[in-house]
Design an enzyme around this catalytic site. Structure first.
Site, PDB file in Angstrom:
ATOM      1  N   ASP A  62      35.506 -41.172  61.695  1.00 47.91           N
ATOM      2  CA  ASP A  62      35.232 -41.388  62.850  1.00 47.91           C
ATOM      3  C   ASP A  62      33.547 -41.862  62.920  1.00 47.91           C
ATOM      4  O   ASP A  62      33.207 -42.804  63.709  1.00 47.91           O
ATOM      5  CB  ASP A  62      35.271 -40.289  63.706  1.00 47.91           C
ATOM      6  CG  ASP A  62      36.646 -39.973  64.115  1.00 47.91           C
ATOM      7  OD1 ASP A  62      37.232 -40.950  63.959  1.00 47.91           O
ATOM      8  OD2 ASP A  62      36.860 -38.948  64.469  1.00 47.91           O
ATOM      9  N   ASN A 136      28.890 -43.419  71.301  1.00 51.39           N
ATOM     10  CA  ASN A 136      29.253 -42.138  71.634  1.00 51.39           C
ATOM     11  C   ASN A 136      28.233 -41.638  72.664  1.00 51.39           C
ATOM     12  O   ASN A 136      28.836 -41.192  74.049  1.00 51.39           O
ATOM     13  CB  ASN A 136      29.291 -41.074  70.418  1.00 51.39           C
ATOM     14  CG  ASN A 136      30.560 -40.662  69.862  1.00 51.39           C
ATOM     15  OD1 ASN A 136      31.470 -41.058  70.479  1.00 51.39           O
ATOM     16  ND2 ASN A 136      30.638 -39.704  69.053  1.00 51.39           N
ATOM     17  N   ALA A 201      23.725 -25.506  76.459  1.00 50.98           N
ATOM     18  CA  ALA A 201      23.130 -24.276  76.407  1.00 50.98           C
ATOM     19  C   ALA A 201      22.261 -24.027  77.608  1.00 50.98           C
ATOM     20  O   ALA A 201      21.015 -23.562  77.288  1.00 50.98           O
ATOM     21  CB  ALA A 201      22.396 -23.766  75.185  1.00 50.98           C
TER      22      ALA A 201
END
Length: 286
Positions: A62, A136, A201
């Site tokens: 990928d 991405n 987070a």
């Protein structure tokens, strides 16, 4: 009909380089002009930018497909991926099936899948320090100090929120199944012309992913006394200073992947890959 093809192999996978050689010989025997090289071969990239190819075949995983998309999107050249890695979520062809799939390709039995790219700019005092086109994601995050950063975020110049978090991901539909998925973001089908932002987070701050329209513009201003960075597609990282901005919006470029399976492949592959990964994790854990 493809008449001039570049075949780019992962630079550290000998199997990929050997398979690329066999594919090149196979195509040349059919009278097609081919040029073999490694993914980062400057000669191959220059020829691509000069529009000397009408197809780019990438052999690897990928990461190889992402790098190919970054190169081929601006050049307007479609990409066919042959999986030489493990997951190969973005790849269109498995290693053992390339002879039959290339015959299908040469017969014209394929379709092109258009995938959104993002443009990300780094600004300091309103001066543009750099511009990147990614397939991405772009990730603004803390660097090597284990403390959250404050990320003042605007959408189309309207204040959204201040994230106190390890980072903020701006991802395409392609990237929605990568780091954004690990950060509990939604999965977007590849044909959508949307992108999303996902906090990593978050600490006592807004913790939901947001899906944005293609025409939106996101501005992320860093407020921190320690180091921060912005990373593009997981392989290129740039340091950020306090008050630097990263502006993300849809790119004018689009990546086209050559597909030889039916258009419903995405959800079938998604469940297969995720179930396989979960089984492997369970096996490794005990």
């Amino acid at each position: 009909m493809f008449t001039s093809i570049a075949i780019a192999a992962h630079p550290y996978l000998r199997d990929a380089q050997e398979e690329a050689g066999r594919i090149g010989d196979y195509l040349r025997a059919k009278g097609i002009t081919c040029e073999n090289g490694l993914m980062y071969d400057q000669k191959l990239v220059e020829a691509l930018n000069e529009r000397r190819f009408d197809l780019w075949i990438a052999l690897g995983g990928d990461g190889t497909m992402l790098r190919s998309g970054q190169l081929c999107g601006p050049a307007g050249v479609p990409v066919l991926g042959i999986n030489m890695g493990r997951l190969g979520f973005l790849m269109g062809v498995q290693r053992q099936e390339w002879p039959e799939k290339i015959e299908q390709l040469l017969a014209g039995d394929y379709w092109l899948e258009a995938r959104l790219m993002l443009k990300a700019e780094q600004l300091r005092s309103d001066s543009v320090l750099g511009c990147w086109h990614v397939l991405n994601e772009a990730i603004v995050s803390r660097a090597d100090v284990v403390r959250p950063v404050q990320l003042v975020t605007y959408v189309d110049d309207t204040f959204l929120t201040t994230y106190v978090a390890d980072g903020l991901i701006a991802a395409t539909p392609t990237g929605s199944t990568a780091y954004a998925l690990a950060a509990r973001g939604p999965i977007l089908p590849p044909q959508l012309r949307n992108f999303l932002i996902v906090p990593v987070a978050p600490h006592l701050s807004f913790d939901r992913a947001i899906v944005l329209a293609e025409g939106s513009r996101v501005t992320i201003q860093v407020e921190t006394l320690h180091k921060a960075t912005v990373t593009f597609d997981g392989h290129h990282t740039v340091p950020l200073e306090d008050q630097d901005k990263v502006v993300v919006q849809a790119s004018e470029h689009t990546v086209h992947f050559v597909r030889l399976q039916d258009p419903d492949y995405f959800y079938r592959n998604l469940t297969t890959k995720m179930n396989t990964r979960m089984r492997n994790t369970e096996t490794n854990d005990g």
